[in-house]
Design a protein around this motif. Structure first.
Motif, PDB file in Angstrom:
ATOM      1  N   GLY A  45      -5.974  -1.422   3.965  1.00  0.00           N
ATOM      2  CA  GLY A  45      -7.336  -1.842   3.718  1.00  0.00           C
ATOM      3  C   GLY A  45      -7.384  -3.039   2.796  1.00  0.00           C
ATOM      4  N   PHE A  83     -11.762  10.841   3.717  1.00  0.00           N
ATOM      5  CA  PHE A  83     -10.644   9.910   3.710  1.00  0.00           C
ATOM      6  C   PHE A  83      -9.325  10.668   3.769  1.00  0.00           C
ATOM      7  CE2 PHE A  83     -13.973   7.219   2.225  1.00  0.00           C
ATOM      8  CZ  PHE A  83     -13.603   5.929   2.538  1.00  0.00           C
ATOM      9  N   GLY A  98      -5.996   7.086   2.571  1.00  0.00           N
ATOM     10  CA  GLY A  98      -6.699   5.851   2.275  1.00  0.00           C
ATOM     11  C   GLY A  98      -7.632   5.366   3.359  1.00  0.00           C
ATOM     12  N   CYS A 130     -15.919  -2.730  -2.411  1.00  0.00           N
ATOM     13  CA  CYS A 130     -14.879  -1.713  -2.603  1.00  0.00           C
ATOM     14  C   CYS A 130     -15.469  -0.466  -3.242  1.00  0.00           C
ATOM     15  CB  CYS A 130     -13.765  -2.264  -3.505  1.00  0.00           C
ATOM     16  SG  CYS A 130     -12.753  -3.556  -2.734  1.00  0.00           S
ATOM     17  N   TRP A 131     -14.818   0.689  -2.972  1.00  0.00           N
ATOM     18  CA  TRP A 131     -15.225   1.942  -3.595  1.00  0.00           C
ATOM     19  C   TRP A 131     -14.945   1.859  -5.095  1.00  0.00           C
ATOM     20  CZ3 TRP A 131     -17.477   5.793  -0.708  1.00  0.00           C
ATOM     21  CH2 TRP A 131     -17.334   5.690   0.681  1.00  0.00           C
ATOM     22  N   THR A 188     -11.422   1.275  -7.156  1.00  0.00           N
ATOM     23  CA  THR A 188     -10.527   0.384  -6.426  1.00  0.00           C
ATOM     24  C   THR A 188     -10.968  -1.056  -6.651  1.00  0.00           C
ATOM     25  OG1 THR A 188     -11.805   0.321  -4.358  1.00  0.00           O
ATOM     26  CG2 THR A 188     -10.251   2.147  -4.642  1.00  0.00           C
ATOM     27  N   CYS A 244      -4.464   2.182  -0.594  1.00  0.00           N
ATOM     28  CA  CYS A 244      -5.400   1.159  -0.121  1.00  0.00           C
ATOM     29  C   CYS A 244      -6.558   1.793   0.653  1.00  0.00           C
ATOM     30  CB  CYS A 244      -4.680   0.135   0.768  1.00  0.00           C
ATOM     31  SG  CYS A 244      -3.397  -0.785  -0.124  1.00  0.00           S
ATOM     32  N   PHE A 245      -7.718   1.159   0.603  1.00  0.00           N
ATOM     33  CA  PHE A 245      -8.921   1.695   1.228  1.00  0.00           C
ATOM     34  C   PHE A 245      -9.683   0.578   1.931  1.00  0.00           C
ATOM     35  CE2 PHE A 245      -7.924   4.347  -2.375  1.00  0.00           C
ATOM     36  CZ  PHE A 245      -8.122   5.634  -1.916  1.00  0.00           C
ATOM     37  N   GLN A 283     -10.776   5.996   6.153  1.00  0.00           N
ATOM     38  CA  GLN A 283     -11.915   6.848   6.468  1.00  0.00           C
ATOM     39  C   GLN A 283     -11.745   7.405   7.874  1.00  0.00           C
ATOM     40  OE1 GLN A 283     -15.995   5.343   5.770  1.00  0.00           O
ATOM     41  NE2 GLN A 283     -16.412   6.036   7.841  1.00  0.00           N
ATOM     42  N   CYS A 337       0.835  -1.210   0.000  1.00  0.00           N
ATOM     43  CA  CYS A 337       0.000   0.000   0.000  1.00  0.00           C
ATOM     44  C   CYS A 337       0.862   1.249   0.000  1.00  0.00           C
ATOM     45  CB  CYS A 337      -0.926   0.005   1.216  1.00  0.00           C
ATOM     46  SG  CYS A 337      -2.113  -1.359   1.240  1.00  0.00           S
ATOM     47  N   SER A 353      -1.401   4.113   4.012  1.00  0.00           N
ATOM     48  CA  SER A 353      -2.748   3.612   3.761  1.00  0.00           C
ATOM     49  C   SER A 353      -2.814   2.100   3.989  1.00  0.00           C
ATOM     50  CB  SER A 353      -3.180   3.934   2.325  1.00  0.00           C
ATOM     51  OG  SER A 353      -2.348   3.268   1.382  1.00  0.00           O
ATOM     52  N   SER A 389      -6.342   1.049  -5.174  1.00  0.00           N
ATOM     53  CA  SER A 389      -6.512   1.776  -6.429  1.00  0.00           C
ATOM     54  C   SER A 389      -5.286   1.576  -7.309  1.00  0.00           C
ATOM     55  CB  SER A 389      -6.714   3.272  -6.150  1.00  0.00           C
ATOM     56  OG  SER A 389      -5.560   3.824  -5.535  1.00  0.00           O
TER      57      SER A 389
END
Length: 289
Positions: free
Chosen positions: A78, A206, A209, A97-98, A101, A87-88, A211, A72, A76, A82
Protein backbone atom coordinates in the motif's frame (compact mmCIF):
# COMPACT_ATOMS: atom_id res chain seq x y z
CA UNK A 1 -5.15 20.36 -31.28
CA UNK A 2 -6.53 18.47 -28.28
CA UNK A 3 -6.39 14.69 -28.29
CA UNK A 4 -9.48 13.11 -26.74
CA UNK A 5 -9.83 9.57 -25.47
CA UNK A 6 -12.02 7.78 -22.98
CA UNK A 7 -11.03 4.61 -21.19
CA UNK A 8 -13.84 2.12 -20.69
CA UNK A 9 -13.04 -0.82 -18.45
CA UNK A 10 -14.61 -4.22 -18.82
CA UNK A 11 -15.52 -5.66 -15.44
CA UNK A 12 -13.75 -9.02 -15.64
CA UNK A 13 -13.91 -10.94 -12.37
CA UNK A 14 -10.58 -12.13 -10.96
CA UNK A 15 -9.81 -15.81 -10.48
CA UNK A 16 -7.95 -17.47 -7.61
CA UNK A 17 -9.34 -14.96 -5.08
CA UNK A 18 -8.76 -15.34 -1.32
CA UNK A 19 -11.58 -17.30 0.34
CA UNK A 20 -14.75 -15.20 0.63
CA UNK A 21 -13.56 -12.34 -1.59
CA UNK A 22 -14.34 -11.49 -5.22
CA UNK A 23 -14.16 -8.64 -7.69
CA UNK A 24 -12.35 -7.26 -10.74
CA UNK A 25 -9.29 -6.05 -8.73
CA UNK A 26 -6.76 -8.20 -6.85
CA UNK A 27 -4.03 -7.46 -4.27
CA UNK A 28 -0.66 -9.21 -4.03
CA UNK A 29 -1.99 -11.50 -1.29
CA UNK A 30 -4.79 -12.73 -3.69
CA UNK A 31 -7.55 -10.80 -1.87
CA UNK A 32 -10.05 -9.49 -4.46
CA UNK A 33 -11.96 -6.18 -4.35
CA UNK A 34 -14.72 -4.31 -6.17
CA UNK A 35 -13.97 -1.03 -7.93
CA UNK A 36 -13.84 2.20 -5.91
CA UNK A 37 -17.57 3.08 -5.45
CA UNK A 38 -18.91 5.16 -8.36
CA UNK A 39 -15.86 4.50 -10.54
CA UNK A 40 -14.28 1.76 -12.62
CA UNK A 41 -10.93 2.20 -10.86
CA UNK A 42 -9.20 -0.26 -8.55
CA UNK A 43 -8.16 0.69 -5.02
CA UNK A 44 -4.48 1.59 -4.66
CA UNK A 45 -2.42 -1.52 -3.96
CA UNK A 46 -4.62 -3.71 -6.19
CA UNK A 47 -4.40 -4.62 -9.88
CA UNK A 48 -7.24 -4.89 -12.41
CA UNK A 49 -7.91 -8.40 -13.73
CA UNK A 50 -8.67 -8.94 -17.44
CA UNK A 51 -8.35 -6.67 -20.48
CA UNK A 52 -9.11 -2.95 -20.76
CA UNK A 53 -10.58 -1.49 -23.95
CA UNK A 54 -10.57 2.11 -25.20
CA UNK A 55 -13.37 3.53 -27.34
CA UNK A 56 -14.75 7.05 -27.13
CA UNK A 57 -14.31 10.66 -27.90
CA UNK A 58 -14.55 12.45 -24.57
CA UNK A 59 -11.53 14.27 -23.10
CA UNK A 60 -9.96 12.57 -20.07
CA UNK A 61 -7.43 13.52 -17.42
CA UNK A 62 -4.76 10.95 -16.66
CA UNK A 63 -3.86 10.57 -12.99
CA UNK A 64 -0.95 8.33 -12.07
CA UNK A 65 -1.31 5.88 -9.19
CA UNK A 66 0.72 6.85 -6.12
CA UNK A 67 3.96 4.91 -5.55
CA UNK A 68 3.78 1.88 -3.30
CA UNK A 69 5.77 1.64 -0.06
CA UNK A 70 8.92 -0.46 -0.03
CA UNK A 71 10.10 -2.82 2.70
CA UNK A 72 6.55 -3.77 3.74
CA UNK A 73 6.18 -6.41 6.46
CA UNK A 74 4.88 -9.84 5.40
CA UNK A 75 2.68 -9.74 2.32
CA UNK A 76 1.26 -6.30 3.09
CA UNK A 77 1.31 -3.52 0.49
CA UNK A 78 0.00 0.00 0.00
CA UNK A 79 0.89 3.69 0.05
CA UNK A 80 0.89 4.09 3.85
CA UNK A 81 3.13 2.39 6.42
CA UNK A 82 3.01 1.94 10.19
CA UNK A 83 5.98 2.02 12.59
CA UNK A 84 6.19 -1.79 12.60
CA UNK A 85 6.57 -1.89 8.81
CA UNK A 86 3.06 -3.07 7.89
CA UNK A 87 1.72 -1.29 4.78
CA UNK A 88 -1.88 -0.20 4.20
CA UNK A 89 -4.04 1.21 1.42
CA UNK A 90 -5.70 4.60 1.83
CA UNK A 91 -8.92 5.04 3.86
CA UNK A 92 -11.75 3.94 1.51
CA UNK A 93 -12.92 6.71 -0.80
CA UNK A 94 -10.04 9.04 0.12
CA UNK A 95 -6.33 9.55 -0.48
CA UNK A 96 -5.64 9.80 3.26
CA UNK A 97 -3.68 7.35 5.41
CA UNK A 98 -5.20 5.63 8.44
CA UNK A 99 -4.21 7.14 11.83
CA UNK A 100 -1.00 5.50 13.05
CA UNK A 101 0.38 5.22 9.52
CA UNK A 102 2.26 7.70 7.34
CA UNK A 103 2.30 8.19 3.60
CA UNK A 104 5.44 6.78 1.99
CA UNK A 105 8.02 9.04 0.36
CA UNK A 106 7.03 10.02 -3.15
CA UNK A 107 3.35 9.11 -2.63
CA UNK A 108 0.92 11.78 -3.79
CA UNK A 109 -2.05 12.23 -1.47
CA UNK A 110 -4.03 14.58 -3.68
CA UNK A 111 -4.22 15.28 -7.39
CA UNK A 112 -3.24 18.78 -8.52
CA UNK A 113 -4.46 20.73 -11.52
CA UNK A 114 -3.90 24.13 -13.13
CA UNK A 115 -6.27 26.31 -15.15
CA UNK A 116 -5.42 29.16 -17.57
CA UNK A 117 -8.07 31.85 -17.62
CA UNK A 118 -8.81 34.07 -20.63
CA UNK A 119 -9.02 37.88 -20.12
CA UNK A 120 -12.40 38.88 -18.70
CA UNK A 121 -14.42 42.06 -18.28
CA UNK A 122 -15.65 42.74 -14.75
CA UNK A 123 -19.17 44.10 -14.30
CA UNK A 124 -20.32 45.26 -10.87
CA UNK A 125 -23.97 44.57 -10.04
CA UNK A 126 -25.71 45.61 -6.82
CA UNK A 127 -28.36 43.20 -5.55
CA UNK A 128 -30.37 42.78 -2.37
CA UNK A 129 -29.89 39.54 -0.46
CA UNK A 130 -31.61 37.85 2.46
CA UNK A 131 -29.53 35.91 4.98
CA UNK A 132 -31.10 32.84 6.55
CA UNK A 133 -29.62 31.58 9.81
CA UNK A 134 -28.80 27.87 9.87
CA UNK A 135 -28.81 25.98 13.15
CA UNK A 136 -26.39 23.06 13.41
CA UNK A 137 -26.87 20.47 16.15
CA UNK A 138 -23.56 19.35 17.67
CA UNK A 139 -23.41 16.05 19.57
CA UNK A 140 -21.15 15.90 22.61
CA UNK A 141 -18.63 13.05 22.37
CA UNK A 142 -16.64 11.52 25.24
CA UNK A 143 -13.90 8.92 24.68
CA UNK A 144 -14.94 5.41 25.78
CA UNK A 145 -13.11 3.11 28.23
CA UNK A 146 -11.32 1.13 25.46
CA UNK A 147 -9.23 4.13 24.34
CA UNK A 148 -6.56 4.43 23.18
CA UNK A 149 -7.35 1.89 20.43
CA UNK A 150 -7.23 4.15 17.39
CA UNK A 151 -4.15 2.56 15.75
CA UNK A 152 -3.30 -1.03 14.83
CA UNK A 153 -0.45 -1.25 17.35
CA UNK A 154 -2.81 -0.51 20.26
CA UNK A 155 -5.88 -2.40 19.02
CA UNK A 156 -8.30 -3.91 21.55
CA UNK A 157 -7.68 -7.68 21.61
CA UNK A 158 -10.65 -10.02 21.04
CA UNK A 159 -10.12 -13.76 21.58
CA UNK A 160 -13.35 -15.03 23.18
CA UNK A 161 -16.84 -14.93 21.72
CA UNK A 162 -19.46 -13.63 21.62
CA UNK A 163 -17.79 -10.24 22.21
CA UNK A 164 -20.30 -7.56 23.15
CA UNK A 165 -19.65 -3.87 23.86
CA UNK A 166 -22.34 -1.22 24.23
CA UNK A 167 -22.17 2.55 24.57
CA UNK A 168 -18.87 2.90 22.68
CA UNK A 169 -18.05 6.25 21.07
CA UNK A 170 -16.20 7.39 17.96
CA UNK A 171 -15.27 11.04 18.29
CA UNK A 172 -14.28 13.31 15.40
CA UNK A 173 -11.04 12.19 13.76
CA UNK A 174 -10.94 8.93 15.74
CA UNK A 175 -10.84 5.23 14.79
CA UNK A 176 -11.67 2.19 16.92
CA UNK A 177 -9.50 -0.82 16.08
CA UNK A 178 -10.07 -4.40 17.31
CA UNK A 179 -7.61 -7.29 16.81
CA UNK A 180 -9.63 -10.49 16.31
CA UNK A 181 -8.15 -14.00 16.39
CA UNK A 182 -10.01 -16.30 13.99
CA UNK A 183 -9.33 -19.99 14.60
CA UNK A 184 -8.60 -22.50 11.80
CA UNK A 185 -11.37 -23.28 9.29
CA UNK A 186 -13.78 -20.94 11.02
CA UNK A 187 -15.48 -17.60 10.44
CA UNK A 188 -16.58 -14.54 12.35
CA UNK A 189 -19.14 -11.76 11.96
CA UNK A 190 -18.83 -8.21 13.27
CA UNK A 191 -21.68 -5.72 13.40
CA UNK A 192 -22.32 -2.25 14.80
CA UNK A 193 -25.62 -0.52 15.53
CA UNK A 194 -26.02 3.23 16.01
CA UNK A 195 -28.17 6.25 15.16
CA UNK A 196 -27.21 7.40 11.68
CA UNK A 197 -28.67 10.81 12.47
CA UNK A 198 -25.91 11.31 15.05
CA UNK A 199 -23.13 10.45 12.57
CA UNK A 200 -22.75 7.76 9.91
CA UNK A 201 -20.26 4.98 10.72
CA UNK A 202 -18.63 2.24 8.66
CA UNK A 203 -16.87 -1.08 9.27
CA UNK A 204 -13.74 -2.45 7.55
CA UNK A 205 -11.64 -5.61 7.99
CA UNK A 206 -7.89 -5.74 7.33
CA UNK A 207 -5.65 -8.80 6.93
CA UNK A 208 -1.90 -8.46 6.33
CA UNK A 209 -2.35 -4.73 5.81
CA UNK A 210 -4.93 -5.10 3.04
CA UNK A 211 -8.63 -4.29 3.34
CA UNK A 212 -10.56 -7.49 2.62
CA UNK A 213 -14.13 -6.27 3.15
CA UNK A 214 -16.10 -3.26 4.35
CA UNK A 215 -19.62 -2.00 4.97
CA UNK A 216 -20.57 1.70 4.73
CA UNK A 217 -24.26 2.27 4.07
CA UNK A 218 -26.63 5.04 5.16
CA UNK A 219 -28.53 2.85 7.61
CA UNK A 220 -28.29 2.37 11.39
CA UNK A 221 -26.35 -0.92 11.20
CA UNK A 222 -23.24 -2.24 9.43
CA UNK A 223 -22.16 -5.90 9.24
CA UNK A 224 -19.07 -7.68 7.88
CA UNK A 225 -18.16 -11.39 7.79
CA UNK A 226 -14.87 -13.22 7.12
CA UNK A 227 -14.15 -16.93 6.60
CA UNK A 228 -10.74 -18.38 7.53
CA UNK A 229 -10.15 -21.47 5.39
CA UNK A 230 -6.54 -21.79 6.59
CA UNK A 231 -5.37 -24.58 8.89
CA UNK A 232 -3.87 -22.01 11.26
CA UNK A 233 -5.37 -19.22 13.34
CA UNK A 234 -5.12 -15.76 11.77
CA UNK A 235 -5.34 -12.26 13.22
CA UNK A 236 -7.48 -9.68 11.47
CA UNK A 237 -8.25 -6.08 12.38
CA UNK A 238 -11.83 -4.79 12.59
CA UNK A 239 -11.91 -1.00 12.16
CA UNK A 240 -14.86 1.24 13.04
CA UNK A 241 -14.56 4.54 11.16
CA UNK A 242 -16.60 7.62 10.39
CA UNK A 243 -17.99 7.44 6.86
CA UNK A 244 -15.95 9.58 4.41
CA UNK A 245 -19.21 11.37 3.56
CA UNK A 246 -19.36 12.98 7.02
CA UNK A 247 -16.84 14.92 9.09
CA UNK A 248 -17.98 13.86 12.55
CA UNK A 249 -17.98 10.61 14.49
CA UNK A 250 -20.81 9.23 16.62
CA UNK A 251 -21.22 9.58 20.41
CA UNK A 252 -22.70 6.10 20.91
CA UNK A 253 -22.66 2.74 19.13
CA UNK A 254 -22.88 -0.97 20.05
CA UNK A 255 -20.44 -3.62 18.77
CA UNK A 256 -20.99 -7.39 18.45
CA UNK A 257 -18.36 -9.88 17.24
CA UNK A 258 -19.46 -13.51 17.06
CA UNK A 259 -17.68 -16.72 16.09
CA UNK A 260 -17.96 -20.43 16.85
CA UNK A 261 -14.27 -20.26 17.77
CA UNK A 262 -13.68 -19.77 21.47
CA UNK A 263 -17.32 -19.97 22.52
CA UNK A 264 -17.94 -21.50 25.94
CA UNK A 265 -20.32 -24.49 25.88
CA UNK A 266 -21.91 -25.76 29.09
CA UNK A 267 -23.03 -29.41 29.13
CA UNK A 268 -25.55 -30.57 31.74
CA UNK A 269 -25.78 -34.29 32.57
CA UNK A 270 -28.81 -35.56 34.46
CA UNK A 271 -28.06 -38.44 36.88
CA UNK A 272 -30.81 -40.93 37.81
CA UNK A 273 -30.50 -42.34 41.34
CA UNK A 274 -32.51 -45.41 42.34
CA UNK A 275 -33.00 -46.14 46.06
CA UNK A 276 -34.18 -49.55 47.20
CA UNK A 277 -36.28 -49.64 50.33
CA UNK A 278 -35.17 -52.10 53.04
CA UNK A 279 -37.78 -54.70 54.15
CA UNK A 280 -37.92 -55.73 57.83
CA UNK A 281 -39.62 -59.03 58.87
CA UNK A 282 -40.72 -59.60 62.47
CA UNK A 283 -40.75 -63.18 63.74
CA UNK A 284 -43.71 -64.25 65.95
CA UNK A 285 -42.69 -66.04 69.19
CA UNK A 286 -45.12 -68.42 71.05
CA UNK A 287 -44.49 -69.30 74.72
CA UNK A 288 -46.25 -72.31 76.27
CA UNK A 289 -46.94 -72.22 80.00
Amino acid sequence: TEATTTTTSSSVQCTGCFEGTSGPCQAANTVCFDFIPGTSDCFFGTTRCGPVSSTSSQPTTTTSSPPQCSGCAGTSSGSCQSADGVCFVFIPGTTNCWPGTTVCSGTTTAASSSTTLAPTTTTTTTTESTTTATTTTTFACTSDSLEPNNVFNSATSVSSFPYLQSGLSLCTGDLDVFAVEVCPENSFTASISFSNAAGNLGLAVFFNGAQVTSSDSTGDTETVSINNSDLNSVEVFVVVFASPTVSTGNPSYDLTISSACGETTTTTTEATITTEAATTTKAATTTEA
